[in-house]
Design an enzyme around this catalytic site. Sequence first.
Site, PDB file in Angstrom:
ATOM      1  N   THR A 161       0.862  -1.185   0.000  1.00 40.47           N
ATOM      2  CA  THR A 161       0.000   0.000   0.000  1.00 40.47           C
ATOM      3  C   THR A 161       0.898   1.235   0.000  1.00 40.47           C
ATOM      4  O   THR A 161       1.344   1.677  -1.047  1.00 40.47           O
ATOM      5  CB  THR A 161      -0.973  -0.009   1.196  1.00 40.47           C
ATOM      6  OG1 THR A 161      -0.239  -0.224   2.406  1.00 40.47           O
ATOM      7  CG2 THR A 161      -1.999  -1.113   1.041  1.00 40.47           C
ATOM      8  N   LYS A 187       4.051  -6.765   4.191  1.00 39.44           N
ATOM      9  CA  LYS A 187       3.827  -5.372   3.843  1.00 39.44           C
ATOM     10  C   LYS A 187       3.510  -4.598   5.128  1.00 39.44           C
ATOM     11  O   LYS A 187       3.031  -5.141   6.115  1.00 39.44           O
ATOM     12  CB  LYS A 187       2.691  -5.217   2.833  1.00 39.44           C
ATOM     13  CG  LYS A 187       1.307  -5.605   3.301  1.00 39.44           C
ATOM     14  CD  LYS A 187       0.547  -4.595   4.162  1.00 39.44           C
ATOM     15  CE  LYS A 187       0.451  -3.253   3.497  1.00 39.44           C
ATOM     16  NZ  LYS A 187      -0.341  -2.313   4.398  1.00 39.44           N
ATOM     17  N   THR A 198      -0.735  -2.474  10.764  1.00 37.82           N
ATOM     18  CA  THR A 198      -1.342  -2.594   9.437  1.00 37.82           C
ATOM     19  C   THR A 198      -0.345  -3.345   8.652  1.00 37.82           C
ATOM     20  O   THR A 198       0.452  -2.789   7.959  1.00 37.82           O
ATOM     21  CB  THR A 198      -1.591  -1.267   8.780  1.00 37.82           C
ATOM     22  OG1 THR A 198      -2.964  -1.039   8.827  1.00 37.82           O
ATOM     23  CG2 THR A 198      -1.402  -1.288   7.299  1.00 37.82           C
ATOM     24  N   GLU A 285       6.210   5.229   7.051  1.00 41.45           N
ATOM     25  CA  GLU A 285       5.775   6.335   6.206  1.00 41.45           C
ATOM     26  C   GLU A 285       6.556   7.618   6.488  1.00 41.45           C
ATOM     27  O   GLU A 285       6.465   8.203   7.567  1.00 41.45           O
ATOM     28  CB  GLU A 285       4.279   6.576   6.403  1.00 41.45           C
ATOM     29  CG  GLU A 285       3.434   5.486   5.774  1.00 41.45           C
ATOM     30  CD  GLU A 285       1.945   5.614   6.042  1.00 41.45           C
ATOM     31  OE1 GLU A 285       1.176   4.879   5.401  1.00 41.45           O
ATOM     32  OE2 GLU A 285       1.561   6.440   6.894  1.00 41.45           O
ATOM     33  N   ASN A 407      -0.726  11.627   5.462  1.00 42.91           N
ATOM     34  CA  ASN A 407      -1.910  11.021   6.067  1.00 42.91           C
ATOM     35  C   ASN A 407      -3.082  11.982   6.301  1.00 42.91           C
ATOM     36  O   ASN A 407      -4.136  11.554   6.756  1.00 42.91           O
ATOM     37  CB  ASN A 407      -1.532  10.358   7.408  1.00 42.91           C
ATOM     38  CG  ASN A 407      -0.801   9.041   7.201  1.00 42.91           C
ATOM     39  OD1 ASN A 407      -1.414   8.046   6.862  1.00 42.91           O
ATOM     40  ND2 ASN A 407       0.507   9.061   7.374  1.00 42.91           N
TER      41      ASN A 407
END
Length: 410
Positions: A161, A187, A198, A285, A407
Site C-alpha cells: 500500500t 507489507k 497494518t 511512512e 496522512n
Amino acid sequence: MTQLTVTPDSAGITDVPGFEAAGVACDIRQKNDLKRLDLALVYSMRPCTAAGTFTKNAVKAAPVLLCQKNLEEGGPFHGFVANSGNANACTGPEGLKDAQTMAQRAAASLNQKPPAFFVCSTGRIGQPLPMDRVIKGLERAVTEKGRTPAHGKKAADAILTSDTKAKTVTVSFTYDGKKHTVAGFAKGAGMIQPNMATMLAFLATDFSVPRSFLQKTLTEAVNGTFNCITVDGDMSTNDTVLMLANGHSGVSVGDKSPRELRVLFAEAVWKACDILADKIVSDGEKITKVIEVKVQGAASAEDAEKCARAIGNSLLVKSSWYGEDPNWGRLADAAGYSGAKLVEAKLDIRYNDTPAMTAGKPHPELKPKWKEIVKQRRFTITIDLHLGKAGYRLLATDLTEGYVNYNKSE
C-alpha cells in the site's frame, strides 16, 4: 551447530519447494490503473498445516474473522488470497460474504474446498470491495501462478500500500544432509503498532509441522519481532501473520523431534520474522530514522515493555529524533509516566554507548557526542532502570511533517 543461510531480498515464498504464487493487477483502487499489482495468490498442491496471529483490535476486518474461523476448523489448507487497495474492514455482513467469496472462487478454481484458503486484505477502511474486479483478478492469478522467483516477487508487490518497496526474506539450513527452507513476504509502513500492525506477513516452510507446534513457534517469533515495532502507535483492523507448512521435504519437526532440529527451525522462523519486521519499520511512512529502544534492569517484563513503548510512541520524543535533537529529558519524562516502576536516582540513559544520565545525574559535557549520534539513520537508546533483570527491545521511528502531510488526506 548448523548455520542459517539468510537472503534478505529474496524471491520470497516461491523459494519454498511446492509453493506457487501470482501477483496480478485488477484495479481494486478503481483508479484506472492496470499496472499496479493488487492481488496475490499463493498455492500449495500439497495440503498444509497452518498457524496465524491477528490484530487485537476489537474492530476486526472481515478477512481476519474468516482466517480465525478457518484456523479453528483446522484445515488442511492449500494457500491464501491477499489484496491491497481495500481493507474490507467495517463493511458489515457484505464484507464477510465478499471474503468468503474470494476463498470460494480460489478453491473452486484449484479443485479444493473453500476452508482450504485464507483471505487477507489491506487498504482503505470502510469501503466495499469491487468484487467484479477481484473475481476477474483471481481468475488470472490462477492461470498465471508459478514457482519462479518472478512469481514470488509479483506476489510480494501485489500486497503493498504505502510501502516504498517489497519486503521478502528466505532462511535455509541443512539438516541430516537435506536443505530446508523458511521464506516469506510482508507489507506495512503506516498504522504500525503491533499487536500487530497494518501489516500482513506470510511465511511458508517445506517441513511437515503439527499444527500446535507450528502455532507455538510462530507465536513466539511474532511476539519477539513483529510485536516489537512501532511507527505511529496505531493498531490496525487487518493485522495478520500466517504460516503454512506443506511437508514437501518429507521431514517432520515437532515436539518429539531432536532438539537440534527444533532449535534450528525455531531460529529460522524467528530470523525470517525479525528481518521482515525490521523491513517494515525501516520503511515507515516518510520516516528518516530507525531507533532501537532497549530497556534493561526493569522490575518486570511488563514494566520493561511499558517503558519502551512510552518512549517509542511519544510524539515529543519522535519529533526530537527527527530534529536531530538529543533531548534526553524527554526520554526520562516518558519513562517516568510509562507506569513502570522507576527510581530517578538509579536511572541510566545512553545514546549508543555514550551516557546522557548515570544514576540520575546528567552528563552535559557529552552533548556534542549525543548530537552526532542522533544525526545517524539508525542508533540505539538504552534505558537502565537498575531495579531487576527484565528487559525489552523496541524498534521505533521518528515523526516527520511528511508523515502528517501524507496522512491528512488520501
